[in-house]
Motif scaffolding. Structure first.
Motif, mmCIF file in Angstrom:
data_model
loop_
_atom_site.group_PDB
_atom_site.id
_atom_site.type_symbol
_atom_site.label_atom_id
_atom_site.label_comp_id
_atom_site.label_asym_id
_atom_site.label_seq_id
_atom_site.Cartn_x
_atom_site.Cartn_y
_atom_site.Cartn_z
ATOM 1 N N UNK A 177 27.821 -40.524 13.845
ATOM 2 C CA UNK A 177 27.879 -39.300 13.040
ATOM 3 C C UNK A 177 29.022 -39.311 12.030
ATOM 4 N N UNK A 178 30.186 -39.788 12.427
ATOM 5 C CA UNK A 178 31.330 -39.806 11.505
ATOM 6 C C UNK A 178 31.075 -40.748 10.326
ATOM 7 N N UNK A 179 30.508 -41.912 10.644
ATOM 8 C CA UNK A 179 30.206 -42.857 9.564
ATOM 9 C C UNK A 179 29.167 -42.272 8.606
ATOM 10 N N UNK A 180 28.150 -41.617 9.184
ATOM 11 C CA UNK A 180 27.126 -41.036 8.317
ATOM 12 C C UNK A 180 27.711 -39.936 7.429
ATOM 13 N N UNK A 181 28.626 -39.166 7.987
ATOM 14 C CA UNK A 181 29.259 -38.105 7.187
ATOM 15 C C UNK A 181 30.046 -38.708 6.025
ATOM 16 N N UNK A 182 30.735 -39.807 6.303
ATOM 17 C CA UNK A 182 31.528 -40.440 5.242
ATOM 18 C C UNK A 182 30.617 -41.034 4.162
ATOM 19 N N UNK A 183 29.556 -41.699 4.604
ATOM 20 C CA UNK A 183 28.596 -42.267 3.648
ATOM 21 C C UNK A 183 27.989 -41.155 2.790
ATOM 22 N N UNK A 184 27.630 -40.038 3.439
ATOM 23 C CA UNK A 184 26.996 -38.930 2.713
ATOM 24 C C UNK A 184 27.950 -38.347 1.669
ATOM 25 N N UNK A 185 29.226 -38.272 2.025
ATOM 26 C CA UNK A 185 30.216 -37.730 1.075
ATOM 27 C C UNK A 185 30.290 -38.615 -0.177
ATOM 28 N N UNK A 186 30.346 -39.927 0.042
ATOM 29 C CA UNK A 186 30.413 -40.862 -1.089
ATOM 30 C C UNK A 186 29.115 -40.824 -1.902
ATOM 31 N N UNK A 187 28.004 -40.756 -1.188
ATOM 32 C CA UNK A 187 26.691 -40.704 -1.842
ATOM 33 C C UNK A 187 26.612 -39.504 -2.778
ATOM 34 N N UNK A 188 27.068 -38.343 -2.278
ATOM 35 C CA UNK A 188 26.983 -37.120 -3.076
ATOM 36 C C UNK A 188 27.852 -37.206 -4.324
ATOM 37 N N UNK A 213 24.044 -36.559 5.671
ATOM 38 C CA UNK A 213 24.832 -36.749 6.896
ATOM 39 C C UNK A 213 24.024 -36.411 8.146
ATOM 40 N N UNK A 214 22.969 -35.591 7.992
ATOM 41 C CA UNK A 214 22.137 -35.200 9.150
ATOM 42 C C UNK A 214 20.992 -36.180 9.396
ATOM 43 N N UNK A 215 20.699 -37.013 8.420
ATOM 44 C CA UNK A 215 19.605 -37.982 8.598
ATOM 45 C C UNK A 215 20.056 -38.991 9.657
ATOM 46 N N UNK A 216 19.267 -39.185 10.720
ATOM 47 C CA UNK A 216 19.781 -39.874 11.897
ATOM 48 C C UNK A 216 20.086 -41.358 11.719
ATOM 49 N N UNK A 217 19.373 -42.021 10.801
ATOM 50 C CA UNK A 217 19.610 -43.451 10.605
ATOM 51 C C UNK A 217 19.853 -43.748 9.131
ATOM 52 N N UNK A 218 20.995 -44.338 8.838
ATOM 53 C CA UNK A 218 21.250 -44.871 7.497
ATOM 54 C C UNK A 218 21.069 -46.376 7.587
ATOM 55 N N UNK A 219 19.930 -46.854 7.122
ATOM 56 C CA UNK A 219 19.658 -48.295 7.218
ATOM 57 C C UNK A 219 20.074 -48.986 5.924
ATOM 58 N N UNK A 220 21.085 -49.831 6.024
ATOM 59 C CA UNK A 220 21.534 -50.596 4.856
ATOM 60 C C UNK A 220 20.880 -51.961 4.873
#
Lengths: 221, 221
Positions: free
Chosen positions: A64-75, A113-120
């Motif tokens: 969850x923390x990683x997804x939140x960070x990725x989402x912040x940068x994405x936005x 950040x709520x999307x359960x899987x960020x697949x890179x």
């Protein structure tokens, strides 16, 4: 939810899947079993690649923390290029299909950040450059496989502006840069035929015939 | 041969098609119905593209003289880079799978003029550059669709060294360059699972783990 990994998605036909795979950007926060992510990534590994080099790596981020960070940068990146589109969409002549797409893209950015899987999807460089082209067929297989097993997914590259920072977090070196982020989860909306030009506008035998501008070709950009 | 365009290939499952689509380079000279080329190209049009721009065009060349000319140019480029591979293949340690691939590629080069359909994929440039990445998902759909309807196909780019000359013949301007040639026809050989690394070597959760060199990763090139 009980899932039989061996049988899930196996009943859907290739053509049916191809015709009804569209970008699904509105995704529920519910978790996705890792075995299912493995199944769709395995579909990716069957893609062709030059010299069968198979340059791909898949990093599935669920923390969850990683997804939140990725989402912040994405936005941060997303907001820069969505503003002109928002402005353009105020014109009543703006196409409804484009407006719906834009709204879904905004929804994804706000909820990433709520999307359960960020697949890179990452891959070996070749002669010092990312092999994006070698990864796109694998990505298309993954998008089709997500459709088959009932997951929603879309292809994004907006993480690219912060790619180095994100790759550091993912443990990816400059030799294996990430080139795409596929947010994956259970869809809120439905699958359906995506809006496309007829094949008869795109396919020519023997020789390309220049078409007139009033035939609604996409403009060169 | 009687073909029902509406039903042909519709029975094959997505996952089965994905798992058994491999490059088929040995192709019979028998003609392919244009409706079937239309069907596989239609599958291509369902691919995603940035902003749904759908930048693709498909040019199916069936004319024998044109195919002979394309094959001549293809062989000029091909022979330049196959020689080092031929030499490397004389080493008994050279992998059998690679040797088989090379022999199939040589077969294709030598018989390209007999392959009944030379399908070129072209697309609008964007900011002056070819949008190869936007065309690869469509190409993957086409390769899968060929598998489903029983056609053999493979993705090639060796026409690229003579791309301008070929594009002139195809009526393609610099604004819509061809980026790939997919030779299509009825396969001499069989479909089958292509040789691939296990997904467990490519998929990581949360963070990429550097692997040791003895785990048979493809080397960066």
């Amino acid at each position: 939810m009980e899932i039989d990994i061996d049988t899930i998605g196996e009943e859907i036909g290739l053509f049916e899947a191809i015709r009804t795979t569209r970008a699904i950007r509105r995704i529920k926060p519910d978790p996705v079993p890792p075995e299912l992510i493995r199944k769709v990534c395995e579909a990716g590994t069957f893609a062709p690649s030059g010299g069968n080099r198979q340059p791909w790596f898949f990093i599935a981020v669920t923390d969850a923390d990683k997804r939140a960070h990725i989402a912040k940068l994405y936005r941060q990146t997303f907001s820069r290029y969505i503003e002109p589109a928002r402005k353009a969409a105020e014109d009543p002549a703006y196409q409804d299909a484009k407006r719906r797409n834009m709204n879904a893209a905004i929804w994804l950015a706000e909820h990433l950040h709520e999307v359960p899987v960020h697949l890179f999807v990452a891959g070996w460089t070749r002669r010092g450059r990312p092999q994006s082209q070698a990864l796109l067929p694998a990505i298309q297989n993954i998008l089709l496989a997500c459709r088959a097993v009932g997951l929603g997914a879309s292809l994004t590259t907006s993480h690219g502006a912060h790619q180095r920072e994100i790759d550091d977090m993912l443990g990816l070196s400059e030799e294996t840069p990430s080139i795409a982020l596929i947010p994956i989860g259970w869809p809120i909306g439905k699958y359906g035929k995506p809006p496309r030009r007829s094949v008869d506008e795109c396919l020519f035998f023997e020789r390309y015939q220049e078409r007139k501008a009033d035939q609604d070709l996409p403009p060169p950009q």
